[in-house]
Design a protein around this motif. Structure first.
Motif, PDB file in Angstrom:
ATOM      1  N   ARG A 196     -56.169   7.704  27.746  1.00  0.00           N
ATOM      2  CA  ARG A 196     -57.497   7.777  27.132  1.00  0.00           C
ATOM      3  C   ARG A 196     -58.168   6.431  27.360  1.00  0.00           C
ATOM      4  O   ARG A 196     -57.543   5.385  27.248  1.00  0.00           O
ATOM      5  CB  ARG A 196     -57.419   8.064  25.627  1.00  0.00           C
ATOM      6  N   TRP A 197     -59.422   6.489  27.678  1.00  0.00           N
ATOM      7  CA  TRP A 197     -60.215   5.296  27.957  1.00  0.00           C
ATOM      8  C   TRP A 197     -61.452   5.353  27.070  1.00  0.00           C
ATOM      9  O   TRP A 197     -62.304   6.220  27.248  1.00  0.00           O
ATOM     10  CB  TRP A 197     -60.630   5.273  29.422  1.00  0.00           C
ATOM     11  N   LEU A 198     -61.534   4.441  26.114  1.00  0.00           N
ATOM     12  CA  LEU A 198     -62.689   4.387  25.221  1.00  0.00           C
ATOM     13  C   LEU A 198     -63.523   3.164  25.576  1.00  0.00           C
ATOM     14  O   LEU A 198     -63.011   2.045  25.616  1.00  0.00           O
ATOM     15  CB  LEU A 198     -62.233   4.308  23.765  1.00  0.00           C
ATOM     16  N   VAL A 199     -64.796   3.399  25.828  1.00  0.00           N
ATOM     17  CA  VAL A 199     -65.713   2.315  26.161  1.00  0.00           C
ATOM     18  C   VAL A 199     -66.445   1.916  24.884  1.00  0.00           C
ATOM     19  O   VAL A 199     -66.981   2.775  24.176  1.00  0.00           O
ATOM     20  CB  VAL A 199     -66.718   2.761  27.252  1.00  0.00           C
ATOM     21  N   ALA A 200     -66.443   0.625  24.590  1.00  0.00           N
ATOM     22  CA  ALA A 200     -67.112   0.140  23.378  1.00  0.00           C
ATOM     23  C   ALA A 200     -68.571   0.582  23.376  1.00  0.00           C
ATOM     24  O   ALA A 200     -69.274   0.455  24.377  1.00  0.00           O
ATOM     25  CB  ALA A 200     -67.013  -1.382  23.309  1.00  0.00           C
ATOM     26  N   GLY A 201     -69.001   1.126  22.246  1.00  0.00           N
ATOM     27  CA  GLY A 201     -70.376   1.581  22.097  1.00  0.00           C
ATOM     28  C   GLY A 201     -70.632   2.978  22.624  1.00  0.00           C
ATOM     29  O   GLY A 201     -71.758   3.451  22.608  1.00  0.00           O
ATOM     30  N   ASP A 202     -69.587   3.656  23.084  1.00  0.00           N
ATOM     31  CA  ASP A 202     -69.731   5.011  23.637  1.00  0.00           C
ATOM     32  C   ASP A 202     -68.738   5.911  22.918  1.00  0.00           C
ATOM     33  O   ASP A 202     -67.541   5.629  22.901  1.00  0.00           O
ATOM     34  CB  ASP A 202     -69.439   4.984  25.135  1.00  0.00           C
ATOM     35  N   ALA A 203     -69.205   6.984  22.315  1.00  0.00           N
ATOM     36  CA  ALA A 203     -68.345   7.847  21.503  1.00  0.00           C
ATOM     37  C   ALA A 203     -67.436   8.747  22.335  1.00  0.00           C
ATOM     38  O   ALA A 203     -66.480   9.308  21.815  1.00  0.00           O
ATOM     39  CB  ALA A 203     -69.204   8.713  20.581  1.00  0.00           C
TER      40      ALA A 203
ATOM     41  N   SER B 147     -64.621   9.951  25.196  1.00  0.00           N
ATOM     42  CA  SER B 147     -63.349   9.514  25.763  1.00  0.00           C
ATOM     43  C   SER B 147     -63.397   9.797  27.260  1.00  0.00           C
ATOM     44  O   SER B 147     -63.855  10.861  27.675  1.00  0.00           O
ATOM     45  CB  SER B 147     -62.201  10.288  25.115  1.00  0.00           C
ATOM     46  N   TYR B 148     -62.941   8.849  28.062  1.00  0.00           N
ATOM     47  CA  TYR B 148     -63.006   8.990  29.511  1.00  0.00           C
ATOM     48  C   TYR B 148     -61.615   9.113  30.115  1.00  0.00           C
ATOM     49  O   TYR B 148     -60.609   8.818  29.481  1.00  0.00           O
ATOM     50  CB  TYR B 148     -63.702   7.765  30.124  1.00  0.00           C
ATOM     51  N   THR B 149     -61.592   9.509  31.383  1.00  0.00           N
ATOM     52  CA  THR B 149     -60.358   9.507  32.171  1.00  0.00           C
ATOM     53  C   THR B 149     -60.401   8.301  33.092  1.00  0.00           C
ATOM     54  O   THR B 149     -61.451   7.660  33.254  1.00  0.00           O
ATOM     55  CB  THR B 149     -60.237  10.785  33.030  1.00  0.00           C
ATOM     56  N   ARG B 150     -59.279   8.001  33.714  1.00  0.00           N
ATOM     57  CA  ARG B 150     -59.216   6.884  34.668  1.00  0.00           C
ATOM     58  C   ARG B 150     -60.297   7.053  35.742  1.00  0.00           C
ATOM     59  O   ARG B 150     -61.002   6.101  36.077  1.00  0.00           O
ATOM     60  CB  ARG B 150     -57.833   6.856  35.314  1.00  0.00           C
ATOM     61  N   GLU B 151     -60.434   8.246  36.261  1.00  0.00           N
ATOM     62  CA  GLU B 151     -61.382   8.484  37.344  1.00  0.00           C
ATOM     63  C   GLU B 151     -62.828   8.293  36.899  1.00  0.00           C
ATOM     64  O   GLU B 151     -63.618   7.661  37.588  1.00  0.00           O
ATOM     65  CB  GLU B 151     -61.203   9.905  37.927  1.00  0.00           C
ATOM     66  N   THR B 152     -63.171   8.836  35.737  1.00  0.00           N
ATOM     67  CA  THR B 152     -64.567   8.729  35.304  1.00  0.00           C
ATOM     68  C   THR B 152     -64.935   7.295  34.948  1.00  0.00           C
ATOM     69  O   THR B 152     -66.055   6.864  35.211  1.00  0.00           O
ATOM     70  CB  THR B 152     -64.879   9.667  34.117  1.00  0.00           C
ATOM     71  N   VAL B 153     -63.991   6.550  34.382  1.00  0.00           N
ATOM     72  CA  VAL B 153     -64.274   5.139  34.078  1.00  0.00           C
ATOM     73  C   VAL B 153     -64.431   4.359  35.369  1.00  0.00           C
ATOM     74  O   VAL B 153     -65.370   3.586  35.543  1.00  0.00           O
ATOM     75  CB  VAL B 153     -63.155   4.514  33.211  1.00  0.00           C
TER      76      VAL B 153
END
Length: 146
Positions: free
Chosen positions: A52-59, A61-67
């Protein structure tokens, strides 16, 4: 060039970009500054072992590829330290120094303050004295006394 061939070429280019971007992404969970140089991401494994990849300020959850694709830039990924990392390091230092854990932050602050003071003194020594002296004299400041 026919439409099908052009679409295949674009698809290949996009897949290569995705592969290149994901290869440079971190593999060890942690908190990182992203390649854009500004965004912070918390990379962790959930209870099922999924990334799971959480970007600060963004609600979301991302995957490795999308990040890796959406959040790109010229800077390398930079691992940041969490409060847990800092607490573990303070405990390790206290054990190594055979001292109380509460003394370590005080020692670190003293060392930083000392370094800062030495840096300021060095900067003052290296500054041209005449323009600074003229300015200090105008305002009635004794540079020698500082």
């Amino acid at each position: 060039m026919d439409d099908k061939k052009r679409d295949q070429d674009w698809e290949r280019v996009i897949r290569e970009m995705i592969t290149g971007a994901t290869e440079s992404a971190p593999t060890e969970p942690g908190v990182y500054k992203m390649p854009c140089g500004e965004c912070i991401v918390d990379f962790f494994l959930n209870a099922e072992g999924q990334e799971r990849w959480l970007v600060a300020g963004d609600a979301r959850s991302y995957t490795r590829e999308t990040v890796a694709i959406a959040r790109h830039g010229e800077h390398p990924w930079q691992r940041l330290y969490t409060l847990e990392d800092a607490a573990k390091e303070i405990l390790r230092l206290a054990e190594r120094r055979n001292t109380d854990v509460h003394a370590v932050p005080d020692d670190l602050v003293d060392a930083i303050d000392g370094r800062d003071a030495r840096g300021v003194a060095r900067e003052r020594r290296d500054m041209p004295t005449e323009p600074l002296g003229n300015l200090a004299e105008r305002f009635g400041v004794d540079l020698e006394g500082l």
